[in-house]
Design a protein around this motif. Structure first.
Motif, short mmCIF file in Angstrom:
data_model
loop_
_atom_site.label_atom_id
_atom_site.label_comp_id
_atom_site.label_asym_id
_atom_site.label_seq_id
_atom_site.Cartn_x
_atom_site.Cartn_y
_atom_site.Cartn_z
N SER A 206 3.65 54.74 32.30
CA SER A 206 3.46 54.91 33.33
C SER A 206 1.98 54.80 33.96
O SER A 206 1.11 54.54 35.08
N SER A 207 0.74 56.10 32.48
CA SER A 207 -0.54 55.39 33.48
C SER A 207 -1.33 54.83 32.76
O SER A 207 -2.32 54.47 33.91
N PHE A 208 -1.04 53.54 32.57
CA PHE A 208 -1.06 52.05 31.62
C PHE A 208 -1.33 51.46 33.43
O PHE A 208 -2.23 51.02 33.86
N CYS A 209 0.28 51.50 33.47
CA CYS A 209 0.21 51.26 35.24
C CYS A 209 -0.11 51.29 35.84
O CYS A 209 -0.55 50.43 37.54
N THR A 210 -0.42 52.95 36.47
CA THR A 210 -1.18 53.44 37.76
C THR A 210 -2.98 53.06 37.47
O THR A 210 -3.31 52.22 38.48
N ILE A 211 -3.28 52.68 36.60
CA ILE A 211 -4.86 52.51 36.69
C ILE A 211 -4.55 50.83 36.77
O ILE A 211 -5.55 50.27 37.76
N TRP A 212 -3.86 50.50 36.38
CA TRP A 212 -4.47 48.76 36.66
C TRP A 212 -3.78 48.55 37.98
O TRP A 212 -4.70 47.79 38.76
N MET A 213 -2.69 49.21 38.88
CA MET A 213 -2.56 49.10 40.08
C MET A 213 -4.07 49.54 41.02
O MET A 213 -4.40 49.06 41.92
N ALA A 214 -4.21 50.30 40.44
CA ALA A 214 -5.91 51.03 41.18
C ALA A 214 -6.97 50.23 41.22
O ALA A 214 -7.65 50.01 42.64
N SER A 215 -6.79 49.41 40.09
CA SER A 215 -7.95 48.36 39.64
C SER A 215 -7.40 47.46 40.37
O SER A 215 -8.70 46.94 40.92
N ASP A 216 -6.63 47.08 41.26
CA ASP A 216 -6.17 45.91 41.53
C ASP A 216 -6.62 45.99 42.87
O ASP A 216 -7.44 44.84 43.16
N ASP A 220 -9.51 44.19 45.39
CA ASP A 220 -8.94 43.14 46.72
C ASP A 220 -9.51 43.54 47.67
O ASP A 220 -10.43 43.33 48.33
N GLU A 221 -10.28 45.15 48.00
CA GLU A 221 -11.10 45.65 48.28
C GLU A 221 -12.83 45.58 48.32
O GLU A 221 -13.89 44.54 48.90
N LEU A 222 -13.10 45.20 47.38
CA LEU A 222 -14.94 44.17 46.70
C LEU A 222 -14.19 42.82 47.01
O LEU A 222 -14.88 42.40 47.72
N SER A 223 -13.50 42.59 46.86
CA SER A 223 -13.33 41.39 47.14
C SER A 223 -13.68 41.01 48.61
O SER A 223 -14.51 39.60 48.99
N ILE A 225 -15.18 42.60 51.00
CA ILE A 225 -16.21 43.39 51.46
C ILE A 225 -17.00 42.71 51.37
O ILE A 225 -17.94 42.20 52.61
N ALA A 226 -16.93 41.98 50.42
CA ALA A 226 -17.86 40.39 49.98
C ALA A 226 -18.12 39.07 51.07
O ALA A 226 -18.27 38.27 51.16
N ARG A 227 -16.48 39.24 51.81
CA ARG A 227 -15.63 38.32 52.50
C ARG A 227 -16.60 38.56 53.77
O ARG A 227 -15.72 37.85 55.13
N VAL A 228 -16.56 40.17 54.09
CA VAL A 228 -15.93 40.37 55.31
C VAL A 228 -18.49 40.89 55.97
O VAL A 228 -18.93 41.40 55.39
N ASP A 229 -18.18 40.27 57.43
CA ASP A 229 -19.77 41.01 57.38
C ASP A 229 -19.66 42.48 58.35
O ASP A 229 -19.25 42.74 58.82
N PRO A 230 -20.43 42.74 57.48
CA PRO A 230 -20.43 44.33 57.52
C PRO A 230 -20.53 45.22 59.29
O PRO A 230 -20.40 45.96 59.57
N LEU A 231 -22.08 44.23 59.77
CA LEU A 231 -21.98 44.34 61.24
C LEU A 231 -20.40 44.31 62.76
O LEU A 231 -20.69 45.41 62.59
N THR A 232 -20.34 43.03 62.34
CA THR A 232 -19.20 43.26 63.58
C THR A 232 -17.61 42.96 62.38
O THR A 232 -17.16 42.73 63.40
N GLY A 233 -17.85 43.03 61.61
CA GLY A 233 -16.60 43.39 61.01
C GLY A 233 -15.56 41.84 60.90
O GLY A 233 -14.16 42.03 60.64
#
Length: 405
Positions: A206-216, A220-223, A225-233
Motif C-alpha cells: 500500500s505504501s509503494f502504490c501510494t507513492i507511485w500514485m503521488a509520483s504520477d 502530470d503537474e510538471l508536464s 506546467i511545461a505546457r502552460v504559459d505562466p502569465l496568461t494560463g
C-alpha cells in the motif's frame, strides 16, 4: 516436515516495517502537503506497529493489552490505511462511515468476551479473521467503485492486495474450524504466523502504490506546467506544437482540414512604455481571456511569444477561420480595459489566417502562411484580418523581418 515461524520474531518485523513506512509517510506528507490522506495512511502503519508490539509482548503484559488492545489496533490500522487511500484518490463511501466503526467495536467486544468471560483462542482467531477480511473487502470495494482509476496498474495492484489479504483471512477463518485449538496463541500454528506476514504485505504494497500514485500526479503537474504559459494560463508554444502534430496526423489520415490563426496586439510596446510592464501583463491576460471566450471546446489557443497569440481550429477551412478571427477582432476593438480604477486601455489586434492544404508536407507550412498573412494585416494598417490570398495581393511571399510593434 512442518515449517516453523517464530511469532514473536515476526511481530518484531511487523513493528519495524510499520515504523519505517509510517514515519516515511509522515515525512513525505510534510514535503508534499498538497496530498490528502498520506498522513492517515502513515498513522495506520504506526498503529499496525503498536499492535505488533502488544502482540509480541504476550505473557509479559496484561492480557487486556496484548489481546484486546492489540487486535483492535490492527483493525483500526487497516481502516486508517484504506481511508487514507480513499482520501488520496477522492473516494467517498457512505456505508463505510458506519461500517468501519461497527467492525472495530464488535471486534473489541468479541476479544474481551472470549478472553475474560469465555476464554477461547479459536473463537478469538475466528472473530479477528472475519473482521480483518471484512475491512480488506471494504478497501477493495471502494477502489472498485472509482471508475477513473480502474485502468491504472497501480489501482489494480491495490485492489488485488485487499482481495488477496481478505481471502487469506477468510481461509484462516474457515480453517480454524478444523484445526485443533491451540493452548497458547503464541504457538497457534503456521496460519497465525502467516497473518503477520499478510499484515507486512499490506503495509509494504500500500505504501509503494501510494507513492507511485503521488509520483504520477506530480509528473502530470510538471508536464502541465511545461505546457502552460505562466502569465496568461493558456498553452505555450511547446504545447501548441504538440497539438499541431496531432492535428496534422489526423488531417493526413482522414483528409480533414484545420485552420491556424496568428494574432498580434497592435502597438503593444506603447502600452508597456506608457503604463509599465505590470499593466502590459494584465492586458495580455485580458486578451487571452477574450481568445478563450471566442473558441470552441476542442480548439486550441496559445501564447506564441511576447504579444503574439495563435489559435488552432480543427475541422475548419480558411473561410471559417476568417469568421472566427473577425469575431475576435471586433470583440477586441470594442473592449476597453480598466486597470487599478484609473488606467484605461483600448486594444486592437491584427490577424493572419491560413488552413491546411493537401500538398503541405507539415503543419509548419500552414503556420508560415498564417504568419505572412499576419504581417500583411499589420502592413495594411493593423486592426484587420487577412488570409494568405489577400496577403499575396501586392506583397511578396518572401517577406522581410517584421517591424517591432
Amino acid at each position: 516436515m512442518s515449517i516453523q515461524l517464530d511469532f514473536r520474531t515476526l511481530s518484531l518485523t511487523l513493528v519495524l516495517f510499520s515504523l519505517v513506512f509510517g514515519l516515511g509517510m509522515f515525512a513525505y506528507s510534510k514535503e508534499h502537503a498538497k496530498f490528502s490522506g498520506i498522513k492517515t495512511i502513515g498513522a495506520g502503519y504506526l498503529l499496525f506497529g503498536a499492535g505488533g508490539v502488544l502482540l509480541g509482548l504476550r505473557h509479559f503484559i496484561h492480557d487486556f493489552a496484548s489481546i484486546v488492545l492489540s487486535n483492535t489496533a490492527l483493525i483500526i490500522a487497516v481502516v486508517l490505511i484504506y481511508r487514507g487511500l480513499f482520501q488520496f484518490i477522492g473516494i467517498s463511501l457512505r456505508f463505510e462511515r458506519w461500517m468501519s466503526p461497527t467492525l472495530v467495536v464488535l471486534l473489541a467486544a468479541a476479544m474481551y468476551f472470549y478472553s475474560f468471560h469465555i476464554p477461547d483462542i479459536n473463537l478469538r482467531i475466528q472473530a479477528f479473521s472475519i473482521t480483518f477480511a471484512a475491512a480488506c473487502f471494504i478497501g477493495a470495494v471502494g477502489l472498485l467503485q472509482h471508475r477513473e482509476i480502474h485502468n491504472r496498474l497501480v489501482a489494480k495492484m491495490l485492489i488485488a492486495m485487499f482481495i488477496l489479504v481478505g481471502a487469506f483471512f477468510i481461509f484462516r477463518f474457515i480453517w480454524s474450524f478444523y484445526e485443533i485449538p491451540p493452548d497458547d496463541f503464541m504457538n497457534a500454528g503456521f496460519l497465525s504466523a502467516l497473518s503477520i506476514i499478510a499484515g507486512e504485505f499490506l503495509v509494504i504494497l500500500s505504501s509503494f502504490c501510494t507513492i507511485w500514485m503521488a509520483s504520477d500526479e506530480l509528473q502530470d503537474e510538471l508536464s502541465e506546467i511545461a505546457r502552460v504559459d505562466p502569465l496568461t494560463g493558456i498553452y505555450n508554444r511547446r504545447a501548441f506544437d504538440e497539438c499541431c502534430d496531432i492535428e496534422f496526423s489526423r488531417a493526413l489520415r482522414s483528409g480533414t482540414s484545420f485552420a491556424i490563426i496568428m494574432c498580434d496586439l497592435d502597438h503593444f510596446k506603447k502600452v508597456n512604455d506608457k503604463h509599465g510592464h505590470h499593466i502590459g501583463d494584465e492586458v495580455l491576460r485580458r486578451f487571452a481571456a477574450i481568445l478563450q471566450d471566442r473558441i470552441r471546446q476542442h480548439d486550441v489557443v496559445a501564447r506564441f511569444g511576447g504579444e503574439e497569440f495563435i489559435l488552432l481550429l480543427p475541422n475548419n477551412n480558411t473561410e471559417q477561420g476568417l469568421q472566427v478571427a473577425e469575431q475576435i477582432r471586433a470583440k477586441t476593438a470594442a473592449t476597453r480595459i480598466t486597470i487599478d480604477g484609473n488606467i484605461s486601455v483600448t486594444l486592437s489586434a491584427s490577424f493572419g489566417v491560413a488552413h491546411y492544404c493537401a500538398g503541405d508536407s507539415d503543419w509548419s507550412s500552414v503556420l508560415h502562411r498564417a504568419d505572412n498573412a499576419l504581417y500583411a494585416a499589420k502592413k495594411q494598417g493593423r486592426n484587420r484580418v487577412f488570409d494568405l490570398a489577400t496577403a499575396n495581393q501586392g506583397l511578396q511571399t518572401d517577406l522581410m523581418p517584421r517591424e517591432q510593434t
